[in-house]
Design an enzyme around this catalytic site. Structure first.
Site, mmCIF file in Angstrom:
data_model
loop_
_atom_site.group_PDB
_atom_site.id
_atom_site.type_symbol
_atom_site.label_atom_id
_atom_site.label_comp_id
_atom_site.label_asym_id
_atom_site.label_seq_id
_atom_site.Cartn_x
_atom_site.Cartn_y
_atom_site.Cartn_z
ATOM 1 C CG HIS A 173 -2.107 0.879 1.129
ATOM 2 N ND1 HIS A 173 -2.295 1.956 1.980
ATOM 3 C CD2 HIS A 173 -3.167 0.878 0.279
ATOM 4 C CE1 HIS A 173 -3.433 2.566 1.664
ATOM 5 N NE2 HIS A 173 -3.975 1.941 0.636
ATOM 6 C CE LYS A 175 -1.315 3.713 -1.610
ATOM 7 N NZ LYS A 175 -2.599 4.287 -1.820
ATOM 8 C CG ASP A 180 17.420 12.119 -11.513
ATOM 9 O OD1 ASP A 180 17.616 10.910 -11.748
ATOM 10 O OD2 ASP A 180 17.395 12.986 -12.393
#
Length: 513
Positions: A173, A175, A180
């Protein structure tokens, strides 16, 4: 009372994690949340490197710009990648960046690593996997796609539970989107709804190589214990790795714990050494610090006024850092402090609920009205999920009323025509302050799933900078402006009617959503 001592009973993970004593170098008066660095690395940065975004469209445009500009790495961790035109455009951006890198060098520098959930990413005939296979086929040496499969979905359970329902057992889950040395922390997935009309939260940390390195290593560690997507849409484990649902579960979880804790502890050690050097250089009168990989003039950066703490929660692997820190923050919040807590899915764990009801701070809890719940209008059993959340909300409101806490604890429902609500996190305002000094932002929803079933990550951002505090305050205000205060009359509305069968079933299934 020491925040660190409050954590002592919880610090017994299955694989020992090294801990350090609180730093004796910190001067008195330094920010009060430095105890968190006893658990995780502390990254000191300038507030000028932090940008708070406010809309899905802004988030989507930033993703495309950052992908196209990336030279060394693109690392994206999400629940899934959608299959629409907007998602295809993201994939096209990745292809363009990879092609440019391939043409510029015989040995291309750009590496793309994508971590998704196996069950959610495999749903349907056209899915996250089919979206990404062309990249794997075109750039096999530069692209890695890892699909995390929970070790708790195995045997008869895996055989019997149908698609979609198998996602209730446990998910990847997290995110995190990094390009870079720029990192975006959010609760948003890579799907068209999250790019258009599903409200979430998003923070960009610019030119932050140490933070980018940490999350790259974290995604790599989870990727190493995940299934690897192949060019023919099959999946394989890395050579020598225990299989998540065919191999020994205990051994698999031990290996995963070791890999993730190694990332956390090695980064913490590096940052402690940097902190020690920083202290000594400041003692010698230096007002600027060496900048790792910086292209700024003279390679120098200002002293930090903002601190980033990555908080990881992976209960299947025995890692409960986010839970520990969140519980301690709620416990330690002083009288007259204010906590603005938001979740798209209001289903607090009993421990969090008890702390909200039993501690001294004021709470303003923002949650989704049924109409902006992500499951509103869904087919089949899923269509009843908003009603289940209404039932949970009503029960909690009744408890608040029974304890005569309505002044201290206020529920507010987010409502916005044509939109859904997915924002989660909290903002902490110290007593007497009109601006927050700390926010939590990332993937956890403060519910049972976040604490016990799924892989989660968020960051605590602590800042002394008034301009950044103002940014965070405006973010909070903007979200809460679209809400109405919950009262007893709220539950008398026809849209809040909960069928008897939902009331009977909710206590049995509330730990799965």
């Amino acid at each position: 009372r020491s925040s660190w001592l409050l954590l002592a009973p919880l610090l017994t993970p299955p694989v020992p994690m090294t801990t350090a004593m609180p730093c004796s170098l910190c001067p008195e008066g330094a920010h009060r949340f430095q105890w968190i660095r006893n658990l995780v690395p502390e990254f000191g940065i300038s507030s000028s490197h932090v940008k708070v975004l406010s809309s899905p469209a802004e988030f989507y445009e930033l993703l495309k710009v950052q992908i196209k500009a990336a030279k060394q790495r693109v690392v994206m961790a999400s629940l899934y990648l959608g299959t629409g035109l907007l998602e295809q455009e993201l994939v096209n951006c990745l292809e363009e960046a990879l092609e440019k890198s391939l043409q510029a060098n015989e040995s291309p520098n750009l590496r793309v690593s994508i971590l998704l959930d196996y069950t959610r990413g495999s749903r349907g005939r056209r899915n996250s996997r089919t979206m990404l296979i062309p990249l794997l086929q075109r750039f096999p040496e530069q692209v890695r796609v890892s699909l995390f499969h929970t070790p708790n979905l195995r045997g008869l359970l895996k055989l019997l539970i149908p698609e979609r329902f198998n996602e209730t057992i446990g998910l990847q889950h997290i995110k995190v989107y990094l390009f870079d040395d720029n990192v975006i922390l959010s609760g948003a997935n890579l799907s068209d709804l999250y790019f258009t009309n599903r409200q979430d939260r998003y923070v960009l940390l610019q030119d932050s190589p140490e933070i980018a390195d940490f999350f790259t290593e974290l995604v790599d560690a989870i990727g190493d214990v995940s299934l690897q997507l192949q060019q023919d849409d099959t999946v394989e484990m890395m050579e020598g790795m225990v299989h998540p649902y065919q191999g020994d579960k205990v051994r698999y979880c031990e290996i995963a714990n070791q890999r993730v804790m190694e990332v956390i502890n090695s980064a913490r050690t590096r940052q402690e050494l940097l902190h020690t050097k920083t202290f000594h250089s400041s003692q010698q009168g230096s007002s600027v610090l060496p900048q790792h990989n910086s292209e700024t003039s003279g390679g120098l950066k200002p002293e930090p006024d903002t601190w980033i703490y990555p908080l990881i929660q992976m209960k299947p692997f025995g890692i409960q850092i986010d839970e520990m820190v969140t519980e301690t923050l709620l416990t330690e919040a002083e009288r007259d402090a204010r906590i603005y807590l938001t979740t798209g899915y209001f289903n607090l764990t009993q421990a969090y609920m008890d702390l909200v009801l039993g501690t001294r701070a004021e709470y303003r809890i923002l949650l989704a009205s049924p109409e902006v719940n992500g499951f509103f209008g869904a087919k089949g059993v899923a269509g009843a999920i908003p009603s289940a959340y209404v039932y949970i909300e009503h029960q909690f409101y009744n408890e608040v009323c029974c304890l005569h806490q309505q002044e201290r604890i206020q529920l507010q429902e987010y409502s916005r025509p044509g939109w859904t609500f997915h924002a989660k996190g909290l903002w902490l305002y110290l007593a007497g302050s009109n601006l927050p000094c700390l926010t939590l932002i990332g993937s956890p929803n403060f519910g049972y799933r976040s604490v016990h079933r799924d892989l989660e990550a968020q960051v605590a951002i602590v800042t002394e900078n008034k301009a950044l505090q103002q940014q965070l305050h405006q973010e909070q205000e903007q979200l809460y402006l679209c809400s109405g205060v919950v009262s007893s009359s709220t539950f008398e509305q026809p849209s809040r009617h909960v069928k008897l069968w939902v009331k009977l079933v909710t206590p049995l299934i509330k730990n799965f959503f």
